[in-house]
Scaffold this motif. Structure first.
Motif, PDB file in Angstrom:
ATOM      1  N   ASP A   1      48.487  32.610  57.730  1.00 13.05           N
ATOM      2  CA  ASP A   1      46.779  31.851  57.404  1.00 13.05           C
ATOM      3  C   ASP A   1      46.140  32.985  56.479  1.00 13.05           C
ATOM      4  O   ASP A   1      45.325  32.410  55.713  1.00 13.05           O
ATOM      5  CB  ASP A   1      46.528  32.152  59.084  1.00 13.05           C
ATOM      6  CG  ASP A   1      46.869  31.132  59.869  1.00 13.05           C
ATOM      7  OD1 ASP A   1      47.574  30.270  59.598  1.00 13.05           O
ATOM      8  OD2 ASP A   1      46.822  31.174  61.235  1.00 13.05           O
ATOM      9  N   TYR A   2      46.213  34.229  56.770  1.00 12.46           N
ATOM     10  CA  TYR A   2      45.570  35.003  55.826  1.00 12.46           C
ATOM     11  C   TYR A   2      45.847  34.842  54.284  1.00 12.46           C
ATOM     12  O   TYR A   2      45.005  34.718  53.542  1.00 12.46           O
ATOM     13  CB  TYR A   2      45.907  36.339  55.983  1.00 12.46           C
ATOM     14  CG  TYR A   2      45.157  37.455  55.361  1.00 12.46           C
ATOM     15  CD1 TYR A   2      43.927  38.000  55.607  1.00 12.46           C
ATOM     16  CD2 TYR A   2      45.797  38.219  54.245  1.00 12.46           C
ATOM     17  CE1 TYR A   2      43.370  39.067  54.563  1.00 12.46           C
ATOM     18  CE2 TYR A   2      45.543  39.176  53.187  1.00 12.46           C
ATOM     19  CZ  TYR A   2      44.288  39.364  53.389  1.00 12.46           C
ATOM     20  OH  TYR A   2      43.423  40.413  52.835  1.00 12.46           O
ATOM     21  N   LEU A   3      47.172  34.554  54.099  1.00 11.48           N
ATOM     22  CA  LEU A   3      47.549  34.471  52.590  1.00 11.48           C
ATOM     23  C   LEU A   3      47.033  33.051  52.050  1.00 11.48           C
ATOM     24  O   LEU A   3      46.985  32.968  50.956  1.00 11.48           O
ATOM     25  CB  LEU A   3      49.028  34.739  52.658  1.00 11.48           C
ATOM     26  CG  LEU A   3      49.597  36.055  52.647  1.00 11.48           C
ATOM     27  CD1 LEU A   3      51.086  36.330  52.969  1.00 11.48           C
ATOM     28  CD2 LEU A   3      48.783  36.910  51.485  1.00 11.48           C
ATOM     29  N   ARG A   4      47.180  31.979  53.164  1.00 12.99           N
ATOM     30  CA  ARG A   4      46.807  30.925  52.442  1.00 12.99           C
ATOM     31  C   ARG A   4      45.420  30.329  52.512  1.00 12.99           C
ATOM     32  O   ARG A   4      44.977  29.353  51.939  1.00 12.99           O
ATOM     33  CB  ARG A   4      47.462  29.669  53.467  1.00 12.99           C
ATOM     34  CG  ARG A   4      49.023  29.831  53.493  1.00 12.99           C
ATOM     35  CD  ARG A   4      49.722  28.574  54.285  1.00 12.99           C
ATOM     36  NE  ARG A   4      49.175  27.372  53.706  1.00 12.99           N
ATOM     37  CZ  ARG A   4      48.580  26.328  54.318  1.00 12.99           C
ATOM     38  NH1 ARG A   4      48.256  26.290  55.581  1.00 12.99           N
ATOM     39  NH2 ARG A   4      48.339  25.300  53.773  1.00 12.99           N
ATOM     40  N   ALA A   5      44.569  30.926  53.309  1.00 13.94           N
ATOM     41  CA  ALA A   5      43.216  30.391  53.678  1.00 13.94           C
ATOM     42  C   ALA A   5      42.276  30.531  52.233  1.00 13.94           C
ATOM     43  O   ALA A   5      42.658  31.621  51.629  1.00 13.94           O
ATOM     44  CB  ALA A   5      42.502  31.393  54.512  1.00 13.94           C
TER      45      ALA A   5
ATOM     46  N   VAL B   1      51.936  43.873  58.413  1.00 18.76           N
ATOM     47  CA  VAL B   1      51.681  44.385  56.987  1.00 18.76           C
ATOM     48  C   VAL B   1      50.252  44.819  57.199  1.00 18.76           C
ATOM     49  O   VAL B   1      49.488  43.959  57.575  1.00 18.76           O
ATOM     50  CB  VAL B   1      52.002  43.395  56.045  1.00 18.76           C
ATOM     51  CG1 VAL B   1      51.446  43.992  54.547  1.00 18.76           C
ATOM     52  CG2 VAL B   1      53.234  43.162  55.837  1.00 18.76           C
ATOM     53  N   ASP B   2      49.768  45.859  56.693  1.00 17.01           N
ATOM     54  CA  ASP B   2      48.262  46.179  56.671  1.00 17.01           C
ATOM     55  C   ASP B   2      47.519  45.277  55.571  1.00 17.01           C
ATOM     56  O   ASP B   2      47.899  45.313  54.305  1.00 17.01           O
ATOM     57  CB  ASP B   2      47.857  47.518  56.048  1.00 17.01           C
ATOM     58  CG  ASP B   2      48.486  48.622  57.366  1.00 17.01           C
ATOM     59  OD1 ASP B   2      48.422  48.066  58.633  1.00 17.01           O
ATOM     60  OD2 ASP B   2      48.737  49.741  57.063  1.00 17.01           O
ATOM     61  N   ALA B   3      46.529  44.754  55.881  1.00 17.04           N
ATOM     62  CA  ALA B   3      45.462  43.785  55.072  1.00 17.04           C
ATOM     63  C   ALA B   3      44.216  44.097  55.309  1.00 17.04           C
ATOM     64  O   ALA B   3      43.799  44.209  56.292  1.00 17.04           O
ATOM     65  CB  ALA B   3      46.095  42.272  55.284  1.00 17.04           C
TER      66      ALA B   3
END
Length: 501
Positions: free
Chosen positions: A220-224, A191-193
Motif C-alpha cells: 500500500d505504501y509503495l503504490r499509494a 523495512v523501515d520507511a
C-alpha cells in the motif's frame, strides 16, 4: 565439496535492486536450485526488437562491461494478486520502472526512475498472435506493458520502449508483482520507511515518521498516490527510491546468513518474470554475485528530468538527453569515468587556481564550507584548500548529506570572490543568494580531491576510484539542474526530500 565450503558459497551474496538483492544462494544444494528454477517465470524473447542499440565492447579483452537492468513493478491482478492490489483482475501496467545502470567497474550503480505517465514513443511490439504493432507517439510510458493485453503484461514491449527512449541496450528485464513485494518485505522482517505526513486515505492509515512495513502495508505504501504530498506519481517514486534503499540497508545489516537468505531468495523468485538470460537459478546467482562489490553509498537514484504536461509528464530536454548520454558513455551523473580521474580540461589543479593575489577585501570575505556528502573530514579538508589560497575568514557549516553537485552560493556583492573560488571546485553550480552576506560552498559527490592538497586521502562515497586520466568525450563542466534536483544517494536519510510526495 565439504559442507563448510558449501556454506561459504551460500553466504557470499550480492545486493542489487529489490528483486535481485539476495539471489546468490550458490551451493545450497540441487534441491534448492530445482525449487528456485520452478519458481521463475520467463517471457518470450521473440518480442524483443531485432534492431537494438549496440552491446558495449570491453576496453580490453576480458574486461567487464556496463550492464543495464530494467526492473518493473507490475500491478497485475492475475495469479492471486487481486487480494493485495484490490480492484478487478485484468491486464497489468508497469506502475514502477527503474533502469539500473551498473557501471563497468561493477562497484557503482545508478537507478533511473521513469514516471509511469511520461509521454514517449512506443515502438513496434509483438502481439500474442505473432503480429507486430505500428510505432505510436505521445503515449503514456506504462501503456507499453499493456500492448497485446497479456495477462501478466508485455515486458518485451516495455524493454523495446526503454531502448528506443535511451539508446541503451537492456541486458536484462525483471518484473516483480504485488505478491513479490509483500513476500520479500516479510522475509526480511519488515523495512523501515519514512511517512512524510499523517495518512488516512484509501484504507491506508499511517502516522508521520519512520515506520516498519511489510506485507500488505508495504504494498500500500509503495503504490499509494493519494494522501501523500501532492498525490503525484513523482512523489510516489521518491518514496519507492527511499524504500528500496532501506531494503538494501536492511539486508546488509542482517548479514548474509542462511536463515536470512533462503526465505528471501524463495520469496523473490516466486514473484519474478525475467528474460531468458536470467531464467534459471544459476543464471540469477551468477548475475547477483557480479554485484557483490556495490556498496549502498555507491548507488544513486535519479528520476528522469521532467515537467508536468497537463495531467501527464513530459521529459525535459536537453537535461534528459545529457542523462542518457552519460549512461551510454558509462560516466557518473557528474560526468566522471569510474576508475579514472576527471578528464581535463575541467580538472584544474590547486596550483593553477587563483593565479593572482587576493585583495584584502577578498581575503576577508566570509566563506562557509559545508559537507554535502557525509564523509567524515570532507568539509575540513575543503576548508584547508580554501585557506591555502589566501582566504582568511573560513568556517565550517553543519553537514547536509545527499548532495550530488557542488554548489557555490554567494551574495551578489561577493560575486567576484565566488569567481575566485570557482577554480577550486570544477563543475560547481553557482547560485546567487541575495542578502546572505557571505559565500557557502556545499561539497557534493562531484567534488574530486586534488593531489597535493591533502584531500586525496578522503574517500567520497559514490566517487570514482583513483586512476589514470581518461581521454575521449570531455567531462561536462556542470550537471544539469534537471538531474541534480531529481537525484538522491541510496545512503541518504530516508526522510530527506520526501515533502513532494
Amino acid at each position: 565439496m565439504s559442507s563448510s565450503s558449501r556454506r561459504r558459497r551460500i553466504i557470499r551474496t550480492a545486493v542489487g535492486l529489490a528483486a535481485v538483492l539476495v539471489l546468490s544462494v550458490a551451493g545450497a544444494g540441487a534441491w534448492f536450485y530445482h525449487r528456485l528454477d520452478s519458481n521463475i517465470t520467463t517471457f518470450d524473447a521473440g518480442g524483443v526488437a531485432t534492431e537494438r542499440p549496440p552491446a558495449p565492447v570491453p576496453v580490453t579483452p576480458g574486461a567487464l562491461v556496463p550492464v543495464n537492468v530494467l526492473v518493473l513493478g507490475s500491478d497485475t491482478r492475475d495469479d492471486g494478486n487481486a487480494d493485495l492490489g484490490g480492484g478487478d483482475e485484468g491486464v497489468g501496467h508497469s506502475d514502477t520502472a527503474i533502469l539500473l545502470h551498473i557501471y563497468a567497474d561493477h562497484k557503482h550503480a545508478v537507478g533511473v526512475s521513469i514516471p509511469r505517465d511520461t509521454l514517449v514513443t512506443i515502438p513496434a511490439c509483438r502481439l500474442p498472435g505473432g503480429g507486430w504493432t505500428s510505432p505510436r507517439t505521445n503515449q503514456m510510458f506504462n501503456s507499453a506493458f499493456t500492448v497485446g493485453a497479456f495477462p501478466k503484461g508485455n515486458p518485451a514491449c516495455t524493454q523495446n520502449t526503454v531502448e528506443t527512449l535511451t539508446g541503451l541496450r537492456i541486458d536484462h528485464t525483471i518484473v516483480v508483482d504485488f505478491k513479490g513485494v509483500a513476500a520479500m518485505t516479510e522475509a526480511v522482517n519488515g523495512v523501515d520507511a519514512c511517512v512524510p505526513n499523517d495518512v488516512n486515505s484509501h484504507n491506508i492509515h499511517l502516522k508521520k515518521g519512520m515506520q516498519k512495513l511489510s506485507g500488505q502495508p508495504a504494498v500500500d505504501y509503495l503504490r499509494a498516490r493519494y494522501g501523500f504530498g501532492d498525490n503525484s506519481d513523482i512523489g510516489r517514486m521518491k518514496r519507492q527510491q527511499a524504500f528500496l534503499s532501506s531494503m538494501i540497508r536492511k539486508v546488509q545489516g542482517q548479514g548474509f546468513s542462511l536463515p536470512t537468505l533462503l526465505p528471501l531468495a524463495d520469496a523473490a523468485t516466486r514473484s519474478l518474470t525475467v528474460d531468458e538470460g536470467l531464467g534459471t537459478a544459476m543464471k540469477l546467482v551468477d548475475f547477483a554475485q557480479s554485484l557483490q562489490q556495490i556498496k549502498l553509498s555507491d548507488i544513486t537514484f535519479v528520476t528522469t528530468p521532467w515537467r508536468f504536461s497537463g495531467d501527464r509528464v513530459a521529459l525535459v530536454h536537453p537535461d534528459v538527453d545529457t542523462l542518457w548520454k552519460l549512461l551510454r558513455e558509462d560516466r557518473t551523473l557528474d560526468g566522471q569515468s569510474t576508475g579514472a580521474a576527471p578528464a581535463s580540461p575541467s580538472a584544474t589543479t590547486a596550483s593553477e587556481a587563483s593565479p593572482t593575489a587576493l585583495s584584502p577585501g577578498e581575503a576577508a570575505a566570509p566563506i562557509t564550507v559545508v559537507n554535502g556528502v557525509g564523509t567524515p573530514g570532507l568539509a575540513g579538508k575543503g576548508a584547508e584548500a580554501v585557506r591555502a589560497k589566501g582566504f582568511q575568514n573560513v568556517t565550517l557549516g553543519p553537514t547536509n548529506g545527499g548532495r550530488l553537485q557542488t554548489e557555490i552560493a554567494y551574495d551578489p556583492a561577493l560575486k567576484a570572490v565566488a569567481d575566485r573560488l570557482a577554480p577550486l571546485f570544477p563543475g560547481a553550480r553557482p547560485v546567487e543568494e541575495a542578502g546572505s552576506g557571505g559565500i557557502t560552498v556545499t561539497l557534493g559527490r562531484d567534488y574530486r580531491p586534488t593531489a597535493g592538497t591533502g584531500l586525496d586521502s578522503v574517500d567520497i562515497p559514490g566517487g570514482p576510484a583513483a586512476g589514470p586520466t581518461t581521454t575521449g568525450t570531455p567531462t561536462p563542466t556542470g550537471v544539469p539542474s534537471g538531474i541534480t534536483e531529481n537525484s538522491r544517494g541510496a545512503d541518504t536519510d530516508p526522510c530527506a526530500n520526501l515533502t513532494f510526495g
